[in-house]
Write a protein that holds these residues in place. Structure first.
Motif, PDB file in Angstrom:
ATOM      1  N   ILE A   1     -94.849 -24.332  53.555  1.00 35.20           N
ATOM      2  CA  ILE A   1     -95.117 -23.016  52.979  1.00 35.20           C
ATOM      3  C   ILE A   1     -94.891 -21.927  54.021  1.00 35.20           C
ATOM      4  O   ILE A   1     -95.325 -22.043  55.163  1.00 35.20           O
ATOM      5  N   THR A   2     -94.203 -20.863  53.622  1.00 35.11           N
ATOM      6  CA  THR A   2     -94.084 -19.657  54.429  1.00 35.11           C
ATOM      7  C   THR A   2     -95.084 -18.646  53.882  1.00 35.11           C
ATOM      8  O   THR A   2     -95.033 -18.291  52.706  1.00 35.11           O
ATOM      9  N   TRP A   3     -95.998 -18.186  54.730  1.00 41.42           N
ATOM     10  CA  TRP A   3     -97.072 -17.290  54.313  1.00 41.42           C
ATOM     11  C   TRP A   3     -96.795 -15.873  54.815  1.00 41.42           C
ATOM     12  O   TRP A   3     -96.277 -15.690  55.904  1.00 41.42           O
ATOM     13  N   ARG A   4     -97.175 -14.904  54.015  1.00 42.73           N
ATOM     14  CA  ARG A   4     -97.169 -13.510  54.447  1.00 42.73           C
ATOM     15  C   ARG A   4     -98.343 -12.797  53.775  1.00 42.73           C
ATOM     16  O   ARG A   4     -98.832 -13.224  52.731  1.00 42.73           O
TER      17      ARG A   4
ATOM     18  N   LEU B   1     -99.555 -14.136  50.284  1.00 33.88           N
ATOM     19  CA  LEU B   1     -98.376 -14.503  49.506  1.00 33.88           C
ATOM     20  C   LEU B   1     -97.769 -15.810  49.987  1.00 33.88           C
ATOM     21  O   LEU B   1     -97.729 -16.097  51.191  1.00 33.88           O
ATOM     22  N   ASN B   2     -97.253 -16.569  49.052  1.00 31.09           N
ATOM     23  CA  ASN B   2     -96.335 -17.671  49.343  1.00 31.09           C
ATOM     24  C   ASN B   2     -94.928 -17.119  49.150  1.00 31.09           C
ATOM     25  O   ASN B   2     -94.539 -16.768  48.033  1.00 31.09           O
TER      26      ASN B   2
ATOM     27  N   THR C   1    -103.739 -29.759  45.333  1.00 29.13           N
ATOM     28  CA  THR C   1    -103.136 -28.594  45.961  1.00 29.13           C
ATOM     29  C   THR C   1    -104.215 -27.516  46.046  1.00 29.13           C
ATOM     30  O   THR C   1    -105.227 -27.588  45.336  1.00 29.13           O
TER      31      THR C   1
ATOM     32  N   THR D   1     -86.349 -18.147  42.222  1.00 35.09           N
ATOM     33  CA  THR D   1     -87.688 -18.105  41.631  1.00 35.09           C
ATOM     34  C   THR D   1     -87.865 -16.871  40.767  1.00 35.09           C
ATOM     35  O   THR D   1     -88.987 -16.464  40.494  1.00 35.09           O
TER      36      THR D   1
ATOM     37  N   SER E   1     -92.109 -18.768  50.429  1.00 32.56           N
ATOM     38  CA  SER E   1     -91.185 -19.826  50.845  1.00 32.56           C
ATOM     39  C   SER E   1     -89.834 -19.708  50.162  1.00 32.56           C
ATOM     40  O   SER E   1     -88.782 -19.791  50.803  1.00 32.56           O
TER      41      SER E   1
ATOM     42  N   ALA F   1     -92.323 -13.259  45.045  1.00 31.93           N
ATOM     43  CA  ALA F   1     -93.305 -13.918  45.883  1.00 31.93           C
ATOM     44  C   ALA F   1     -94.470 -14.300  44.971  1.00 31.93           C
ATOM     45  O   ALA F   1     -94.672 -13.688  43.915  1.00 31.93           O
TER      46      ALA F   1
ATOM     47  N   ILE G   1    -101.198 -16.078  46.386  1.00 31.17           N
ATOM     48  CA  ILE G   1    -102.092 -17.218  46.578  1.00 31.17           C
ATOM     49  C   ILE G   1    -103.545 -16.795  46.406  1.00 31.17           C
ATOM     50  O   ILE G   1    -104.362 -17.527  45.836  1.00 31.17           O
TER      51      ILE G   1
END
Length: 368
Positions: free
Chosen positions: A2-5, A59-60, A100, A70, A62, A74, A77
């Protein structure tokens, strides 16, 4: 991984059942976006609450970081400074998106605590119910449009339709504006989310109980089975989430339904393996589906029509091929759908064969 921001909500956008679209200003760069840039983000409100302007969000990103399809979103989460209230206590012990961070506990239609449990406990027969199977979510509105068009042309009431959503694509049904639009317009009467997918009108453990719920709880005249939006493909024969369409054929046949296979067709795809009948349809129905089905072959004009018939011919070794005409009236019926038609980024005008191929499956199924 996962890339988080993190970011801050700066404006609110469209909402539909279960989902809210917002614009978020990023605190750090991701992909081609820099800190201070804005991105569209989607919140599934039953899981994270309803964002408001000024809310800080986690945010995810990824898929954005990799440039994947997608819908350009974003995914929120959490709202770390304002978590949602706990849901009211109630029945149900089905956990979906299991283990999850955003696993959801729901009441399954087949759950012991469900009011329908007694009905489904020994249910074992679809009674010949037509079950149209497709490998892409984009086929759903076209199949329903074809079924409604055929019913009206024959002077019959439009069929009561249930959509059984498998978990090969999006897990939350809330991600699909198509489902929301078709439900709102009365074109589908229920969405049944199965396997690890969730958020439908009814939840089910398997495709099998989803089909039985469509028959015995929803009272559907016609069922469409397809994965949610956002399928996964790898450019390999077997590494495609829609291969499960063959398993759906098996499930429908095992339960005494009438499986109808919708072919994935394109006249505009630049990839040879997807031009005419996609190789994914040939794999799903030719290799995975062990039970016989009615494979609906659209009668298209010109070289594309000849190619489709030639490609579909080997499926006759196991299945019954049914040729169904396409015409201007069917194309007009597709143009009148209450939701936007789009497949692999192409519209009805750009790739009419894709939607006509799905629509004729609905036409055929409506006459069974």
């Amino acid at each position: 991984m996962i890339t988080w921001r993190a970011g801050v909500v700066v404006s609110l956008g469209a909402t539909w059942p279960g989902a809210a679209e917002v614009t978020v200003e990023l605190e750090a760069p991701v992909g081609t976006a820099t800190a201070g840039d804005t991105v569209r983000a989607l919140a599934f409100t039953a899981l994270v609450g309803s964002p408001e302007i000024g809310d800080r969000v986690l945010l995810n990103v990824s898929a954005l970081a990799r440039g994947l399809g997608t819908g350009g979103y974003a995914l929120i989460i959490a709202l770390p400074d304002r978590t949602p209230s706990d849901p009211p206590e109630g029945p149900g012990h089905l956990v979906k998106a299991r283990y999850t961070p955003l696993q959801a506990m729901v009441l399954g239609v087949d759950d012991q605590e469900s009011p329908h449990h007694g009905l489904l406990r020994d249910a074992d027969d679809l009674g010949g119910l037509p079950v149209v199977v497709a490998d892409l979510h984009s086929a759903l509105p076209a199949i329903v449009a074809g079924a409604r068009h055929a019913a009206r042309g024959a002077g019959r009431p439009v069929p009561r339709v249930a959509y059984v959503m498998t978990d090969g694509g999006a897990l939350p049904a809330w991600f699909s504006r198509t489902v929301a639009g078709l439900r709102s317009a009365g074109w589908i009467d229920a969405c049944v989310t199965t396997g690890q997918s969730f958020g439908g009108d009814l939840e089910a453990v398997t495709v099998h109980t989803g089909l039985l719920a469509a028959r015995h709880v929803v009272g559907a005249d016609l069922v469409v089975v397809a994965q949610g939006p956002g399928n996964l493909g790898t450019g390999t024969r077997w590494g495609f989430s829609g291969v499960a369409a063959g398993e759906a054929v098996n499930a429908a046949a095992t339960l005494g339904g009438r499986p109808v296979a919708s072919l994935r067709v394109s006249g505009a795809d630049e990839r040879e393996r997807h031009l005419g009948v996609s190789h994914h349809s040939l794999t799903a129905y030719g290799r995975v589906a062990l039970a016989p089905a009615d494979v609906v072959v659209p009668l298209l004009e010109g070289d594309l029509g000849a190619r489709v018939r030639e490609q579909a011919a080997p499926l006759a070794q196991r299945h019954r091929l049914v040729e169904v005409p396409t015409d201007a009236d069917l194309l007009a019926a597709l143009a009148a759908t209450p939701v936007r038609l789009s497949t692999m980024g192409r519209s009805l005008d750009q790739d009419p064969a894709a939607f006509l191929a799905a629509a004729v499956a609905g036409v055929y199924a409506a006459g069974l």
